[in-house]
Scaffold this active site. Structure first.
Site, mmCIF file in Angstrom:
data_model
loop_
_atom_site.group_PDB
_atom_site.id
_atom_site.type_symbol
_atom_site.label_atom_id
_atom_site.label_comp_id
_atom_site.label_asym_id
_atom_site.label_seq_id
_atom_site.Cartn_x
_atom_site.Cartn_y
_atom_site.Cartn_z
ATOM 1 N N SER A 21 -37.997 -10.403 -25.788
ATOM 2 C CA SER A 21 -38.674 -9.157 -25.477
ATOM 3 C C SER A 21 -37.736 -8.156 -24.819
ATOM 4 C CB SER A 21 -39.844 -9.437 -24.524
ATOM 5 O OG SER A 21 -40.557 -8.258 -24.235
ATOM 6 N N PRO A 22 -37.951 -6.863 -25.037
ATOM 7 C CA PRO A 22 -37.218 -5.864 -24.256
ATOM 8 C C PRO A 22 -37.513 -6.055 -22.766
ATOM 9 C CG PRO A 22 -38.357 -4.840 -26.104
ATOM 10 C CD PRO A 22 -38.870 -6.239 -26.013
ATOM 11 N N CYS A 24 -36.193 -4.541 -19.072
ATOM 12 C CA CYS A 24 -35.352 -3.593 -18.353
ATOM 13 C C CYS A 24 -34.450 -4.316 -17.363
ATOM 14 C CB CYS A 24 -36.207 -2.568 -17.628
ATOM 15 S SG CYS A 24 -36.995 -1.381 -18.740
ATOM 16 N N ALA A 56 -35.928 -1.212 -22.936
ATOM 17 C CA ALA A 56 -36.321 0.159 -23.250
ATOM 18 C C ALA A 56 -35.120 1.079 -23.107
ATOM 19 C CB ALA A 56 -37.448 0.604 -22.309
ATOM 20 N N GLN A 98 -35.347 -0.987 -28.519
ATOM 21 C CA GLN A 98 -36.641 -0.385 -28.234
ATOM 22 C C GLN A 98 -36.409 1.046 -27.754
ATOM 23 O OE1 GLN A 98 -39.062 -1.135 -24.598
ATOM 24 N NE2 GLN A 98 -40.553 -2.069 -25.991
ATOM 25 N N TYR A 181 -46.247 4.540 -20.728
ATOM 26 C CA TYR A 181 -45.172 5.488 -20.924
ATOM 27 C C TYR A 181 -45.612 6.588 -21.900
ATOM 28 C CZ TYR A 181 -42.656 1.942 -18.333
ATOM 29 O OH TYR A 181 -42.286 1.056 -17.351
ATOM 30 N N ARG A 229 -44.592 -1.041 -30.349
ATOM 31 C CA ARG A 229 -45.288 -1.784 -29.299
ATOM 32 C C ARG A 229 -46.404 -0.912 -28.746
ATOM 33 N NH1 ARG A 229 -42.943 -5.358 -24.277
ATOM 34 N NH2 ARG A 229 -42.977 -6.915 -25.953
ATOM 35 N N LEU A 300 -47.340 -14.281 -21.064
ATOM 36 C CA LEU A 300 -47.430 -15.618 -20.470
ATOM 37 C C LEU A 300 -47.418 -16.702 -21.532
ATOM 38 C CD1 LEU A 300 -49.868 -15.136 -17.433
ATOM 39 C CD2 LEU A 300 -47.363 -15.171 -17.471
ATOM 40 N N ARG A 323 -40.032 -13.531 -19.574
ATOM 41 C CA ARG A 323 -39.623 -14.271 -18.380
ATOM 42 C C ARG A 323 -39.110 -15.667 -18.687
ATOM 43 N NH1 ARG A 323 -43.671 -10.845 -16.835
ATOM 44 N NH2 ARG A 323 -43.370 -9.695 -14.887
#
Length: 355
Positions: A21-22, A24, A56, A98, A181, A229, A300, A323
């Site tokens: 996943s992107p 930051c 991002a 992304q 965003y 997304r 998750l 994560r």
């Protein structure tokens, strides 16, 4: 179809359905990628992921979340991104970016520095922009509502960013229209109170995202896939809804979007969200079933069996992990062993492979 079966998106084939996943990193100066990004993203390719997506990447300086965000708003950013791209692709993963604009959530501190809004004395900037002059929260900067010229600039910024991603030899793009965003702000009536062609009705609120997609598709080759997304729900009765997500997914499929990455939330603070293992998978499943689009599931997802079940049961085409990948960049190799799937290990690591 399983977690370790290949997937084809247009001309691109990913070796498995695990996507990094992107995430930051808040570790750039003036938007430039650096050695941290090379090592951070490169480790996932060596670890067996099918696809690696940059964090991002701001399409304009004012579109950054923090002063330390990764950027793709100027040509000089391309060189290091291309170096990372080459490494990731050489080690077997599909590489992409992304593209993002933070909107009214721009000009904030890094999470480990409090994450709140920044003023000019603390490296923040003004103005920030949004669909309407409605701040994210009390005490946050009041954004300037984008006018016609401002909207045109945003569309051009995304288009130019896509051209730079192509110059960096990326293979997939994801447009960030989630997590509160800018593009999500236009979708959601919580943030969008406009009464022009970009506000009010569903058709008007989705217009900017569709305009951005159309502009990107004029420069992003037909052979390469494009993802979006979304936050499939705002988790509020007065916000963006799952029903609207289904309808949007149908429209985007016709606009040249190949994959909908289904997240949720982020448009407003202090929203009650029923968080638990795989709590967002339901939205990927629904959009896949009702809109007839390929989807990616997030939220998750931490175990091999859990991820494999999502794919095998048809809930989603791809599993996007964040994560857990940070905790174990070699999760794909470990998951393959657990699921008894045969995968290629890097030559440098084969001595550690267990039967």
């Amino acid at each position: 179809m399983s977690l370790f079966s290949p997937i084809t998106l247009r001309s691109i084939v990913a070796r498995n359905r695990l996507v990094v996943s992107p995430m930051c990193q808040y570790s750039s100066t003036d938007g430039f990628a650096n050695d941290w990004h090379l090592v951070h993203l490169g480790q996932f390719a060596a670890g067996g992921a099918g696809m690696v997506i940059t964090e991002a990447s701001a399409v304009s300086p004012e579109g950054r979340i923090s002063p330390q965000d990764l950027g793709i708003w100027k040509d000089n950013h391309v060189e290091m991104l291309a170096r990372i791209s080459k490494f990731v692709r050489r080690h077997g993963a599909v590489f992409g970016s992304q593209l993002a604009h933070a909107g009214r959530k721009a000009s904030t501190a890094r999470p480990w520095e409090g994450g709140g809004p920044l003023d000019a004395q603390h490296d923040g900037w003004t103005p920030i922009v949004a669909p309407s002059a409605v701040p994210f929260d009390e005490g946050w900067q009041v954004p300037v509502a984008l006018d016609e010229a401002g909207i045109a600039r945003v569309i051009q910024d995304f288009k130019s960013a896509a051209e730079r991603a192509l110059a960096a030899e990326m293979q997939i793009l994801e447009v960030h229209a989630a997590h509160g965003y800018l593009l999500h702000e236009f979708l959601s009536p919580i943030a969008n109170t406009r009464n022009d062609e970009y506000g009010g009705s569903f058709e008007n609120r989705v217009r900017l995202l569709r305009d951005v997609v159309a502009a990107i598709r004029t420069v992003w080759p037909e052979r390469l896939p494009l993802a979006v997304r979304i936050s499939a729900t705002d988790w509020r009765d007065d916000g963006w809804t799952p029903d609207e997500s289904v309808e949007l997914a149908r429209l985007l499929g016709g606009d040249g979007v190949d994959l909908i990455d289904c997240s949720t939330g982020g448009i407003a603070p202090r929203v009650k969200i029923p968080i638990g293992p795989g709590y967002q998978v339901q939205f990927a499943e629904r959009l896949r079933r009702e809109a007839g689009v390929q989807t990616a599931a997030v939220g998750l997802i931490t175990g091999a069996e859990q991820a494999d079940t999502i794919v095998r049961s048809g809930q989603a085409d791809l599993v996007v992990m964040a994560r857990e990948m940070l905790r174990d960049p070699h999760f794909p190799l470990r998951a393959a062993r657990e699921l008894k799937a045969e995968v290629e290990w890097p030559n440098q690591y084969r001595r550690a492979k267990l039967s």
